[in-house]
Structures are given as C-alpha cells and as structure tokens.
Design a protein around this motif. Structure first.
Motif, PDB file in Angstrom:
ATOM      1  N   ALA A  87       0.854  -1.191   0.000  1.00  0.00           N
ATOM      2  CA  ALA A  87       0.000   0.000   0.000  1.00  0.00           C
ATOM      3  C   ALA A  87       0.885   1.234   0.000  1.00  0.00           C
ATOM      4  CB  ALA A  87      -0.906   0.004   1.232  1.00  0.00           C
ATOM      5  N   GLY A  88       0.723   2.053  -1.012  1.00  0.00           N
ATOM      6  CA  GLY A  88       1.510   3.276  -1.112  1.00  0.00           C
ATOM      7  C   GLY A  88       0.614   4.489  -1.275  1.00  0.00           C
ATOM      8  N   PRO A  89       1.227   5.679  -1.382  1.00  0.00           N
ATOM      9  CA  PRO A  89       0.438   6.902  -1.508  1.00  0.00           C
ATOM     10  C   PRO A  89      -0.291   7.013  -2.842  1.00  0.00           C
ATOM     11  CG  PRO A  89       2.779   7.369  -1.738  1.00  0.00           C
ATOM     12  CD  PRO A  89       2.664   5.930  -1.347  1.00  0.00           C
ATOM     13  N   ASP A  90       0.086   6.192  -3.807  1.00  0.00           N
ATOM     14  CA  ASP A  90      -0.531   6.217  -5.141  1.00  0.00           C
ATOM     15  C   ASP A  90      -1.668   5.211  -5.288  1.00  0.00           C
ATOM     16  OD1 ASP A  90       1.065   3.984  -4.923  1.00  0.00           O
ATOM     17  OD2 ASP A  90       1.959   4.177  -6.903  1.00  0.00           O
ATOM     18  N   ALA A  91      -2.220   4.724  -4.175  1.00  0.00           N
ATOM     19  CA  ALA A  91      -3.224   3.651  -4.206  1.00  0.00           C
ATOM     20  C   ALA A  91      -4.421   3.989  -5.089  1.00  0.00           C
ATOM     21  CB  ALA A  91      -3.689   3.307  -2.796  1.00  0.00           C
ATOM     22  N   ALA A  92      -4.949   5.189  -4.977  1.00  0.00           N
ATOM     23  CA  ALA A  92      -6.143   5.559  -5.755  1.00  0.00           C
ATOM     24  C   ALA A  92      -5.855   5.499  -7.253  1.00  0.00           C
ATOM     25  CB  ALA A  92      -6.626   6.947  -5.357  1.00  0.00           C
ATOM     26  N   THR A  93      -4.721   6.006  -7.668  1.00  0.00           N
ATOM     27  CA  THR A  93      -4.355   5.999  -9.090  1.00  0.00           C
ATOM     28  C   THR A  93      -4.121   4.584  -9.599  1.00  0.00           C
ATOM     29  OG1 THR A  93      -3.338   8.175  -8.846  1.00  0.00           O
ATOM     30  CG2 THR A  93      -2.690   6.888 -10.772  1.00  0.00           C
ATOM     31  N   VAL A  94      -3.397   3.789  -8.838  1.00  0.00           N
ATOM     32  CA  VAL A  94      -3.107   2.406  -9.245  1.00  0.00           C
ATOM     33  C   VAL A  94      -4.396   1.606  -9.346  1.00  0.00           C
ATOM     34  CG1 VAL A  94      -1.974   0.257  -8.530  1.00  0.00           C
ATOM     35  CG2 VAL A  94      -0.752   2.436  -8.346  1.00  0.00           C
ATOM     36  N   LEU A  95      -5.283   1.792  -8.407  1.00  0.00           N
ATOM     37  CA  LEU A  95      -6.565   1.088  -8.425  1.00  0.00           C
ATOM     38  C   LEU A  95      -7.380   1.467  -9.663  1.00  0.00           C
ATOM     39  CD1 LEU A  95      -8.280  -0.915  -6.843  1.00  0.00           C
ATOM     40  CD2 LEU A  95      -9.113   0.989  -5.478  1.00  0.00           C
ATOM     41  N   GLN A  96      -7.481   2.754  -9.953  1.00  0.00           N
ATOM     42  CA  GLN A  96      -8.219   3.213 -11.144  1.00  0.00           C
ATOM     43  C   GLN A  96      -7.575   2.674 -12.423  1.00  0.00           C
ATOM     44  OE1 GLN A  96     -11.090   4.564 -11.466  1.00  0.00           O
ATOM     45  NE2 GLN A  96     -11.462   5.029  -9.326  1.00  0.00           N
ATOM     46  N   ASP A  97      -6.242   2.642 -12.485  1.00  0.00           N
ATOM     47  CA  ASP A  97      -5.552   2.108 -13.661  1.00  0.00           C
ATOM     48  C   ASP A  97      -5.867   0.635 -13.866  1.00  0.00           C
ATOM     49  OD1 ASP A  97      -4.437   4.609 -14.088  1.00  0.00           O
ATOM     50  OD2 ASP A  97      -2.436   4.049 -13.331  1.00  0.00           O
ATOM     51  N   HIS A  98      -5.905  -0.130 -12.776  1.00  0.00           N
ATOM     52  CA  HIS A  98      -6.259  -1.552 -12.874  1.00  0.00           C
ATOM     53  C   HIS A  98      -7.692  -1.722 -13.368  1.00  0.00           C
ATOM     54  CE1 HIS A  98      -2.571  -2.644 -10.804  1.00  0.00           C
ATOM     55  NE2 HIS A  98      -2.891  -3.925 -10.941  1.00  0.00           N
ATOM     56  N   LEU A  99      -8.614  -0.959 -12.801  1.00  0.00           N
ATOM     57  CA  LEU A  99     -10.016  -1.060 -13.215  1.00  0.00           C
ATOM     58  C   LEU A  99     -10.178  -0.733 -14.693  1.00  0.00           C
ATOM     59  CD1 LEU A  99     -11.844   0.574 -10.173  1.00  0.00           C
ATOM     60  CD2 LEU A  99     -11.835  -1.847 -10.811  1.00  0.00           C
ATOM     61  N   ARG A 100      -9.527   0.311 -15.125  1.00  0.00           N
ATOM     62  CA  ARG A 100      -9.629   0.731 -16.529  1.00  0.00           C
ATOM     63  C   ARG A 100      -9.063  -0.347 -17.461  1.00  0.00           C
ATOM     64  NH1 ARG A 100      -9.459   5.588 -15.449  1.00  0.00           N
ATOM     65  NH2 ARG A 100      -7.275   5.727 -14.862  1.00  0.00           N
ATOM     66  N   ALA A 101      -7.892  -0.877 -17.133  1.00  0.00           N
ATOM     67  CA  ALA A 101      -7.260  -1.898 -17.977  1.00  0.00           C
ATOM     68  C   ALA A 101      -8.099  -3.175 -18.024  1.00  0.00           C
ATOM     69  CB  ALA A 101      -5.855  -2.203 -17.470  1.00  0.00           C
ATOM     70  N   LEU A 102      -8.616  -3.596 -16.886  1.00  0.00           N
ATOM     71  CA  LEU A 102      -9.423  -4.816 -16.851  1.00  0.00           C
ATOM     72  C   LEU A 102     -10.767  -4.612 -17.552  1.00  0.00           C
ATOM     73  CD1 LEU A 102      -8.492  -5.865 -13.234  1.00  0.00           C
ATOM     74  CD2 LEU A 102      -7.971  -7.177 -15.308  1.00  0.00           C
ATOM     75  N   ASP A 103     -11.348  -3.429 -17.405  1.00  0.00           N
ATOM     76  CA  ASP A 103     -12.593  -3.116 -18.092  1.00  0.00           C
ATOM     77  C   ASP A 103     -12.387  -3.176 -19.609  1.00  0.00           C
ATOM     78  OD1 ASP A 103     -15.375  -2.191 -18.120  1.00  0.00           O
ATOM     79  OD2 ASP A 103     -14.536  -0.332 -18.903  1.00  0.00           O
ATOM     80  N   THR A 104     -11.285  -2.636 -20.073  1.00  0.00           N
ATOM     81  CA  THR A 104     -10.954  -2.669 -21.501  1.00  0.00           C
ATOM     82  C   THR A 104     -10.808  -4.112 -21.988  1.00  0.00           C
ATOM     83  OG1 THR A 104      -9.852  -0.535 -21.342  1.00  0.00           O
ATOM     84  CG2 THR A 104      -9.274  -1.897 -23.231  1.00  0.00           C
ATOM     85  N   ALA A 105     -10.348  -4.997 -21.107  1.00  0.00           N
ATOM     86  CA  ALA A 105     -10.176  -6.411 -21.457  1.00  0.00           C
ATOM     87  C   ALA A 105     -11.485  -7.202 -21.353  1.00  0.00           C
ATOM     88  CB  ALA A 105      -9.121  -7.041 -20.562  1.00  0.00           C
ATOM     89  N   GLY A 106     -12.601  -6.526 -21.035  1.00  0.00           N
ATOM     90  CA  GLY A 106     -13.897  -7.208 -20.995  1.00  0.00           C
ATOM     91  C   GLY A 106     -14.301  -7.741 -19.638  1.00  0.00           C
ATOM     92  N   ILE A 107     -13.578  -7.394 -18.607  1.00  0.00           N
ATOM     93  CA  ILE A 107     -13.928  -7.852 -17.259  1.00  0.00           C
ATOM     94  C   ILE A 107     -15.052  -6.957 -16.727  1.00  0.00           C
ATOM     95  CG2 ILE A 107     -13.059  -8.212 -14.912  1.00  0.00           C
ATOM     96  CD1 ILE A 107     -11.893 -10.125 -17.089  1.00  0.00           C
ATOM     97  N   ARG A 108     -16.089  -7.590 -16.156  1.00  0.00           N
ATOM     98  CA  ARG A 108     -17.244  -6.852 -15.636  1.00  0.00           C
ATOM     99  C   ARG A 108     -17.443  -7.028 -14.133  1.00  0.00           C
ATOM    100  NH1 ARG A 108     -18.676  -8.870 -20.351  1.00  0.00           N
ATOM    101  NH2 ARG A 108     -19.660 -10.717 -19.532  1.00  0.00           N
ATOM    102  N   ASN A 109     -16.813  -8.032 -13.558  1.00  0.00           N
ATOM    103  CA  ASN A 109     -17.025  -8.348 -12.143  1.00  0.00           C
ATOM    104  C   ASN A 109     -15.724  -8.135 -11.381  1.00  0.00           C
ATOM    105  OD1 ASN A 109     -19.811  -9.478 -12.445  1.00  0.00           O
ATOM    106  ND2 ASN A 109     -18.703 -10.816 -13.838  1.00  0.00           N
TER     107      ASN A 109
END
Length: 167
Positions: free
Chosen positions: A96-118
């Motif tokens: 857990a680092g100070p960039d948690a919010a950004t890293v989390l949003q980046d993961h969500l965006r990348a996975l969403d682009t890959a077709g992940i919905r859950n």
C-alpha cells in the motif's frame, strides 16, 4: 448443497452480460471451533464488521487503524486473479503506497478494456497495513460485501465494485 449443513454468508453480485445482474450465494461451514482473533479495520468499516461478526457469533477483537504519521514511501502494488470465462477479476494488495487511488483506477480501466465486468478486492483483516487501502477502495466505488471467516491466517473482507459506478 444441503442447506441445513451450511451457513449462508451472503451473496456476490455478478454481471455475465451487459445489463444482466445475478446474485450468487456464498456458503460456509466451520469445521473446527473458532478460537477468536484480532482483526484490523479502517474506522469507516467498523460498523459493517461489527454487524457481520455479531450475526455469526464470532468473537473478534476489532482494532480500528489510525492514520499513520509515517508517510507511505513505496508504490502501491496489486495483483489480479482473472477468470475470463466469468468476466471476473479479484484484486489483492502486495503493498500500500500513496498512489493507491491511481493504481486502483488504472487496474479497473485496464481490466474493463479487457472485458472484465465483475470486480472484487480482498483485504486480509489480520494485516493492519492492508487497511490503509480502504479510503482508495471506497473512493473508487468499491463497497464491503462479504466477510470470509478463517481464510488462511485470518478473516478476509471482500469488496465489490458495481459496474454502474466503475470509472
């Protein structure tokens, strides 16, 4: 499953196709006496956890974390268990680092682009450092959904990210 031999922990919401919502029950069976435990939580999650532990009659010493005066110098590191056949990703923290919010949003965006919905996120309540991610999780639209008692070294809190609130 013979319902009389298991306890319902709750349900997990899934979307297998766009617009579809299905709830999947989660069952539990304690095979040994619960010895009790100490768990850590962010203060925002304390009411949820108290309700869950009381409902299950599990003895836990809930210790709210406090904002640590020491800065988080390392980068946030997450890994994802992806099951494409059900469009699911379960995120787990490694740091857990100070960039948690950004890293989390980046993961969500990348996975969403890959077709992940859950999207789910697991935090281990025996590890106080993982609770530092709670503000970033809540801000990203994750909500505490399910408590898994006695998983590995302790209890696991499952967060769900609703597709309609995804960034």
């Amino acid at each position: 499953l013979p319902e009389s031999r298991f306890e319902a922990l709750g349900t997990l919401p899934y979307s297998f196709t766009p617009g579809e919502r299905v709830t999947v029950p989660v069952w539990y069976r304690q095979l040994r006496e619960d010895p009790g435990a100490v768990v850590w939580c962010h203060p925002a999650l304390e009411p949820f956890l108290r309700d869950e532990y009381e409902r299950r009659a599990l003895i836990r010493d809930i210790r709210p974390t406090r904002e640590d005066a020491r800065p988080m110098n390392q980068a946030t590191l997450l890994f994802a268990d992806v099951r494409r056949e059900i469009a699911e990703a379960v995120l787990h923290p490694l740091n857990a680092g100070p960039d948690a919010a950004t890293v989390l949003q980046d993961h969500l965006r990348a996975l969403d682009t890959a077709g992940i919905r859950n999207f789910f996120f697991h935090t281990h309540l025996a590890l106080a450092w993982q609770q530092r991610l709670t503000p970033a999780l809540l801000a990203a639209g994750f909500a505490p959904t399910l408590l898994l008692p006695g998983v590995g070294d302790g209890d696991v809190l499952v967060f769900h990210h609703a597709p309609t609130t995804r960034a």
